[in-house]
Every structure is written in structure tokens, then in C-alpha cells.
Write a protein that holds these residues in place. Sequence first.
Motif, PDB file in Angstrom:
ATOM      1  N   GLY A 272       0.815  -1.215   0.000  1.00 48.02           N
ATOM      2  CA  GLY A 272       0.000   0.000   0.000  1.00 48.02           C
ATOM      3  C   GLY A 272       0.848   1.263   0.000  1.00 48.02           C
ATOM      4  N   ASP A 273       1.904   1.279   0.810  1.00 42.41           N
ATOM      5  CA  ASP A 273       2.801   2.432   0.852  1.00 42.41           C
ATOM      6  C   ASP A 273       3.474   2.648  -0.490  1.00 42.41           C
ATOM      7  OD1 ASP A 273       2.147   2.907   3.491  1.00 42.41           O
ATOM      8  OD2 ASP A 273       3.992   2.035   4.310  1.00 42.41           O
ATOM      9  N   ALA A 274       3.911   1.574  -1.131  1.00 42.84           N
ATOM     10  CA  ALA A 274       4.582   1.688  -2.434  1.00 42.84           C
ATOM     11  C   ALA A 274       3.612   2.175  -3.501  1.00 42.84           C
ATOM     12  CB  ALA A 274       5.189   0.345  -2.833  1.00 42.84           C
ATOM     13  N   LEU A 275       2.410   1.619  -3.541  1.00 38.22           N
ATOM     14  CA  LEU A 275       1.451   2.001  -4.574  1.00 38.22           C
ATOM     15  C   LEU A 275       0.871   3.395  -4.356  1.00 38.22           C
ATOM     16  CD1 LEU A 275      -0.412  -1.378  -5.148  1.00 38.22           C
ATOM     17  CD2 LEU A 275       1.480  -0.392  -6.461  1.00 38.22           C
ATOM     18  N   ALA A 276       0.849   3.852  -3.113  1.00 38.38           N
ATOM     19  CA  ALA A 276       0.335   5.192  -2.814  1.00 38.38           C
ATOM     20  C   ALA A 276       1.401   6.267  -3.023  1.00 38.38           C
ATOM     21  CB  ALA A 276      -0.181   5.242  -1.384  1.00 38.38           C
ATOM     22  N   GLY A 277       2.625   5.853  -3.330  1.00 41.23           N
ATOM     23  CA  GLY A 277       3.686   6.819  -3.583  1.00 41.23           C
ATOM     24  C   GLY A 277       4.436   7.266  -2.348  1.00 41.23           C
ATOM     25  N   ARG A 278       4.185   6.633  -1.194  1.00 42.08           N
ATOM     26  CA  ARG A 278       4.903   7.006   0.024  1.00 42.08           C
ATOM     27  C   ARG A 278       6.337   6.501   0.015  1.00 42.08           C
ATOM     28  NH1 ARG A 278      -0.499   6.573   1.989  1.00 42.08           N
ATOM     29  NH2 ARG A 278      -0.412   4.335   2.319  1.00 42.08           N
ATOM     30  N   THR A 279       6.604   5.447  -0.767  1.00 37.93           N
ATOM     31  CA  THR A 279       7.960   4.946  -0.980  1.00 37.93           C
ATOM     32  C   THR A 279       8.135   4.681  -2.468  1.00 37.93           C
ATOM     33  OG1 THR A 279       7.332   2.634  -0.666  1.00 37.93           O
ATOM     34  CG2 THR A 279       8.062   3.817   1.292  1.00 37.93           C
ATOM     35  N   GLU A 280       9.375   4.770  -2.944  1.00 37.15           N
ATOM     36  CA  GLU A 280       9.646   4.534  -4.358  1.00 37.15           C
ATOM     37  C   GLU A 280       9.831   3.059  -4.677  1.00 37.15           C
ATOM     38  OE1 GLU A 280      12.758   6.950  -5.947  1.00 37.15           O
ATOM     39  OE2 GLU A 280      12.028   8.742  -4.950  1.00 37.15           O
ATOM     40  N   LEU A 281      10.154   2.265  -3.642  1.00 40.57           N
ATOM     41  CA  LEU A 281      10.420   0.841  -3.834  1.00 40.57           C
ATOM     42  C   LEU A 281       9.506  -0.001  -2.972  1.00 40.57           C
ATOM     43  CD1 LEU A 281      14.320   0.844  -3.660  1.00 40.57           C
ATOM     44  CD2 LEU A 281      12.938   0.584  -5.711  1.00 40.57           C
TER      45      LEU A 281
ATOM     46  N   GLU B  59      11.973 -15.880   3.354  1.00 43.09           N
ATOM     47  CA  GLU B  59      12.244 -16.700   4.540  1.00 43.09           C
ATOM     48  C   GLU B  59      13.733 -16.839   4.851  1.00 43.09           C
ATOM     49  OE1 GLU B  59      10.347 -20.343   3.364  1.00 43.09           O
ATOM     50  OE2 GLU B  59       8.568 -19.878   4.560  1.00 43.09           O
ATOM     51  N   LYS B  60      14.572 -16.744   3.834  1.00 45.87           N
ATOM     52  CA  LYS B  60      16.014 -16.930   4.017  1.00 45.87           C
ATOM     53  C   LYS B  60      16.752 -15.616   4.230  1.00 45.87           C
ATOM     54  CE  LYS B  60      15.934 -21.108   1.280  1.00 45.87           C
ATOM     55  NZ  LYS B  60      16.437 -21.808   0.118  1.00 45.87           N
ATOM     56  N   GLY B  61      16.018 -14.510   4.273  1.00 47.32           N
ATOM     57  CA  GLY B  61      16.627 -13.219   4.522  1.00 47.32           C
ATOM     58  C   GLY B  61      17.008 -12.433   3.274  1.00 47.32           C
ATOM     59  N   LYS B  62      16.710 -12.959   2.086  1.00 44.40           N
ATOM     60  CA  LYS B  62      16.990 -12.209   0.848  1.00 44.40           C
ATOM     61  C   LYS B  62      16.011 -11.056   0.739  1.00 44.40           C
ATOM     62  CE  LYS B  62      18.594 -16.025  -2.011  1.00 44.40           C
ATOM     63  NZ  LYS B  62      18.325 -16.783  -3.237  1.00 44.40           N
ATOM     64  N   ARG B  63      16.518  -9.890   0.346  1.00 48.50           N
ATOM     65  CA  ARG B  63      15.669  -8.711   0.169  1.00 48.50           C
ATOM     66  C   ARG B  63      15.369  -8.518  -1.304  1.00 48.50           C
ATOM     67  NH1 ARG B  63      18.684  -4.059   3.093  1.00 48.50           N
ATOM     68  NH2 ARG B  63      17.093  -2.897   1.981  1.00 48.50           N
ATOM     69  N   TYR B  64      14.110  -8.221  -1.593  1.00 47.38           N
ATOM     70  CA  TYR B  64      13.651  -7.980  -2.954  1.00 47.38           C
ATOM     71  C   TYR B  64      13.181  -6.533  -3.032  1.00 47.38           C
ATOM     72  CZ  TYR B  64      13.717 -13.026  -3.470  1.00 47.38           C
ATOM     73  OH  TYR B  64      14.117 -14.334  -3.523  1.00 47.38           O
ATOM     74  N   LEU B  65      13.716  -5.797  -4.005  1.00 49.44           N
ATOM     75  CA  LEU B  65      13.344  -4.407  -4.208  1.00 49.44           C
ATOM     76  C   LEU B  65      12.741  -4.266  -5.603  1.00 49.44           C
ATOM     77  CD1 LEU B  65      16.647  -2.844  -2.877  1.00 49.44           C
ATOM     78  CD2 LEU B  65      14.517  -3.132  -1.616  1.00 49.44           C
ATOM     79  N   VAL B  66      11.507  -3.803  -5.658  1.00 41.72           N
ATOM     80  CA  VAL B  66      10.817  -3.636  -6.932  1.00 41.72           C
ATOM     81  C   VAL B  66      10.370  -2.174  -7.015  1.00 41.72           C
ATOM     82  CG1 VAL B  66       8.851  -4.372  -8.339  1.00 41.72           C
ATOM     83  CG2 VAL B  66       9.975  -6.008  -6.830  1.00 41.72           C
TER      84      VAL B  66
END
Length: 75
Positions: free
Chosen positions: A30-39, A45-52
Motif C-alpha cells: 500500500g505504501d509503495a502504490l500510494a507513492g509514500r515509498t519509491e520501492l 524466509e532466508k533473509g533475501k531482500r527484494y526491491l521492486v
Amino acid sequence: MEIKIGIAESNRELVLQSKDSSEDVKKAVGDALAGRTELLELTDEKGKRYLVPAARVSYVELGANESRSVGFNAS
């Protein structure tokens, strides 16, 4: 929980398993789609971070919070 993210102009979707609650994931989306964050930032589960990039998110599908059993059940 299984999370599927559709990315604009991509033939494939991003699929990851997360330990985060559905409420936490819904807030991040919701924050990303509302424009509050750019990513849109999620961790699997293994701690990998995904940035879209939020502007590239086409859809997000949230699976159930229940874990699947592995193996055979005796009846």
C-alpha cells in the motif's frame, strides 16, 4: 506465506516465500502504490531482500499464512 508480484513489461512474476504477516506485506504494498515509498521492499524466509520499483508493480497476490505439511499422512 507465498507472495507473487507481477512486474510491468515482464513475462514472469516474482514469487517468494515470506515469514512476514499479511498485514505487514499489505502495508508495504500500500505504501509503495500510494507513492509514500519509491520501492516495494520485501524479505523472504532466508533473509533475501527484494526491491521492486513501485511504478513497475502490476499486481500483488498474497497466499495463505498457513504452512503446508510435507510427507504422507496415515489415515
